[in-house]
Design a protein around this motif. Sequence first.
Motif, short mmCIF file in Angstrom:
data_model
loop_
_atom_site.label_atom_id
_atom_site.label_comp_id
_atom_site.label_asym_id
_atom_site.label_seq_id
_atom_site.Cartn_x
_atom_site.Cartn_y
_atom_site.Cartn_z
N ARG A 38 0.85 -1.20 0.00
CA ARG A 38 0.00 0.00 0.00
C ARG A 38 0.88 1.24 0.00
O ARG A 38 1.86 1.32 0.74
N VAL A 83 7.84 -0.87 -2.13
CA VAL A 83 7.26 -0.70 -0.78
C VAL A 83 7.17 -2.07 -0.11
O VAL A 83 6.73 -3.04 -0.72
N PRO A 84 7.57 -2.16 1.15
CA PRO A 84 7.47 -3.46 1.83
C PRO A 84 6.02 -3.90 1.99
O PRO A 84 5.12 -3.07 2.06
N ASP A 85 5.81 -5.21 2.08
CA ASP A 85 4.47 -5.73 2.37
C ASP A 85 4.01 -5.22 3.73
O ASP A 85 4.82 -5.07 4.66
N ASP A 86 2.74 -4.97 3.83
CA ASP A 86 2.16 -4.50 5.09
C ASP A 86 1.28 -5.60 5.67
O ASP A 86 0.16 -5.84 5.19
N PRO A 87 1.73 -6.28 6.71
CA PRO A 87 0.93 -7.38 7.27
C PRO A 87 -0.34 -6.90 7.97
O PRO A 87 -1.21 -7.73 8.27
N PHE A 88 -0.43 -5.62 8.22
CA PHE A 88 -1.60 -5.11 8.96
C PHE A 88 -2.53 -4.29 8.07
O PHE A 88 -3.29 -3.45 8.56
N ARG A 146 -5.99 -0.82 11.22
CA ARG A 146 -4.63 -1.35 11.35
C ARG A 146 -4.47 -2.15 12.65
O ARG A 146 -3.91 -3.25 12.66
N GLU A 198 -3.62 -6.08 13.36
CA GLU A 198 -2.45 -6.39 14.18
C GLU A 198 -2.82 -7.25 15.38
O GLU A 198 -2.09 -8.18 15.74
N TYR A 199 -3.95 -6.94 16.01
CA TYR A 199 -4.30 -7.63 17.25
C TYR A 199 -5.42 -8.66 17.07
O TYR A 199 -5.89 -9.25 18.05
#
Lengths: 444, 480
Positions: free
Chosen positions: A65, A97-102, A310, A314-315
């Motif tokens: 993203r 851009v790095p992958d965004d796990p959240f 987000r 994450e949680y």
Amino acid sequence: MSDMRGYFEDVASHLQSLARAGEVLISRLCAEESDFIRFNRSRVRQATAVRQAAWTVSLIRGAKRLDARVSVAGSLAADKPALAALVAELRDSLDGVPDDPFLLYETAPATSTAKPREARLPRPAQVIDEVLAAGRGLDLVGFHAAGPIWKGFASSLGVRHWHAVESFDLGWCLYHDRDKAVKTSYAGSTWDSAAFQSKMGFAREQLARLAGSPRTLEPGEYRAYLAPAAMTELLGMMSWAGFGLKSLNTKQSALIRMADRGARLSPLVTIAENTAEGIACGFQAEGFARPDRVPLVEAGELASPLVSPRSAREYGVATNGANAGETPESLDLAPGTLAESEALAALDTGIYVGNLWYLNFSDRSACRLTGMTRFASFWVEGGKIRAPVNVMRFDDTAYRLLGASLEGLTRERDLVPDTNTYGERSTESVRTPGGLLSAFALTL
Amino acid sequence: MLDTLRSDFRSLAPAVDFCALRFVEESSEYLAVRQDVPEPPQLSTSRGAMVTVIDGGGLGYAATSDLSKAGLARAIDRARDYARLTAGKSVVDYGTMRMPRPAGAYRSPVARDPASLSRADKYELLAAEAKQCRIDDRIVDWEANLWTTASRQAYFTADGGDVRQEFHFVVPNLSATAYAKGESQTRSHAGRYNGFCRQGGLEILDAFGLEGAGREVAQAALELLAAPNCPSGTMDVLLMPDQMMLQIHESIGHPLELDRILGDERNFAGTSFVTLDMFGTYRYGSELLDVTHDPTRAGQYASYGWDDDGLAAEKVHVIRDGILQRPLGGAISQKRAGIDGVANTRACSWNRAPIDRMANLNVEPGTSTLDELVAAIGHGVMMRTNVSWSIDDSRNKFQFGCEWGRMIRDGKLAEVVKNPNYRGISATFWRSLCGVGDASTFEVMGTPYCGKGEPSQVIRVGHASPACRFSNVDVFGGAA
């Protein structure tokens, strides 16, 4: 920018058409036409007209993203090619851009349109004339902000939200001397000269109370009544990363002892994010609609946290439409049973605190706060106002102020719009009663 | 593009007493790695212009993000309308102003262009250091971030003024939070809330000291978690530059702002305990106190060549040998007050009118080494890194808190203490200044977040200072 809804729909459709296979385009519009007029010493200091529009475009592909916010002209002819060029730039950069796990955004098609309120805003000339006339012979300093605000959300997955308000907010002080003043505000969507005159008349009456010799209090504990404007400041501090899931889980919340150590506020305290009765828009930046009400504190105990998309990812919980900072935008403290007209009698002897100012934490983990009294604050004896008080610093924990020391909350509440205009005019607000405290610790 | 804008503006400029156009284009990139996870980049470009018109004694501003010729024409009309509307109704006859007609250019000194490092490499840099924070399970949060901004500005007057300024800002940040038993402690590297902020390029990362900072802040957070609370009592304090910056900002900078003294801010940011009659005679601090307003300091966060009314920047003493010299007020405020000030009329962006703002406000170095400052303290506490700030609306009664404290006994540094706070009164506090560090203790700090004005504005300010010692200060610690 006469037909902003039409402009928004056109640009949103254009952006949607730019998404390629495997891509999602999210876009948000923030625009306003504002008149800002500053007054000092019952004259005009600065008058400014601002016409601004900005799109935030997010290009998403898989777990990547990239967001960019850009100012635009607010015209289709100029903005369509400019935004197309922006999307192309984002596409070129997305692989790096790095992958965004959240990453989480609304994927279910949905639409919403806030019901527009009928508005009749005053012309700037009218405001200037009425304010200067009302302030004649007085030391009036104030600020008027008015005009339409537009917010829109669109995604290539078929989500559309629209929010438009027209409002004015006039806040002013009548100064007696140095730092002694009466602060008043008049806000709404339809200007009524008689209503303004009425508020002005009340402010003049209050100003007369400041004429007496001020009383300087010694440090120590006093009974106190905090008017709604003062309560708004206390609630604002608790909202500063207090109710967010991220701040709670990373132990940086000022309310961490409520979450982890069993601390609680008075059973009189029930706090909610009350979107249904606030003036903020009913959707957030990733397109999720906000529920009408999120209970934050129920009868003194911490309830639901505010959860951004987000944090939800994450949680591993569901989002409840919170903004990225997980701060309330329509905070609501439930009323009590004390009649406002009886507040001074219930206070008996102590301090009537009209406003608090410049709060911060002395010890964040303990939710210990400090700040100053400001504007019209008075010494009260036998339920009667006796003298204005010189400004004093308080230093106390929220667990005492809104816990053991809280004797009551008023039945009546004020809706206090956020008057901040950082970058753009705020649509946040706090609805709160006044609070009667058995002890309010002054230190300097 | 700027030449076209200038040409359009001058062709549209009406026949009024004064007309100017201020253009701002600001692009920023914010990269963060939190708990070893890179967050999506946040990019932003804000672009627009503000027109100023003075006519018939009135003053009007109009801002627009529509920079087409038609958009400019609309803005000029609105500004002229407001000038007409406020003529004869303003705090001063603006027609008596002689606005500057400046010419020239300014550019931030940049040794290493931020674009010379790829976004991926910047992420890698941040990730490598953030990873070093994970030294203990009690470290519950950690983050490294980098905020770079390029701002291109132009100021044109209808009568020929032409200033171009190009700013480059770099703001790195690194912090770690430790938690146990209902208490958390955060330690940040080189200033919390982006207190380490400068103009320049990637060389600023070297000055910041990113390498090795991750483990250091995590250890410090754990150390604070185990430390006793700062004791209460009256004692000496030794404030390090990353706390001095806040002390200067709140209890010298804001009270000396001329628009506050003139009352403009009383509905929001407040007034000042300082009055016009104090300048030239009032003892603000001990004779060790020398304070300069210096927008010319290379690389400091709020340096510039001209302010937003076109007044040329210069270094000026506002306090010399402890005596108050002049306020922080630009051309319009100086005219209203009939007193000399400084070039500090500034706006946070194109969509806000300029007001009096401190720029780089610095305490000049003295002669004491850090060892000498410590050795002079029998009982006291050294404090680093502002974390809490509160002051009354006259900028007098204050209470400030720091991330980190260390007791000093009999001239020697002793144990670390947590939650160090102190309170005082500006009007007397600076007179207790009894030691000023030399150039070896001097650090250049600032903040991106100075809020003021109606409509609200957040602006960049710079504060450089040596370590300073104050006597007989009311100190206390945390806990309920």
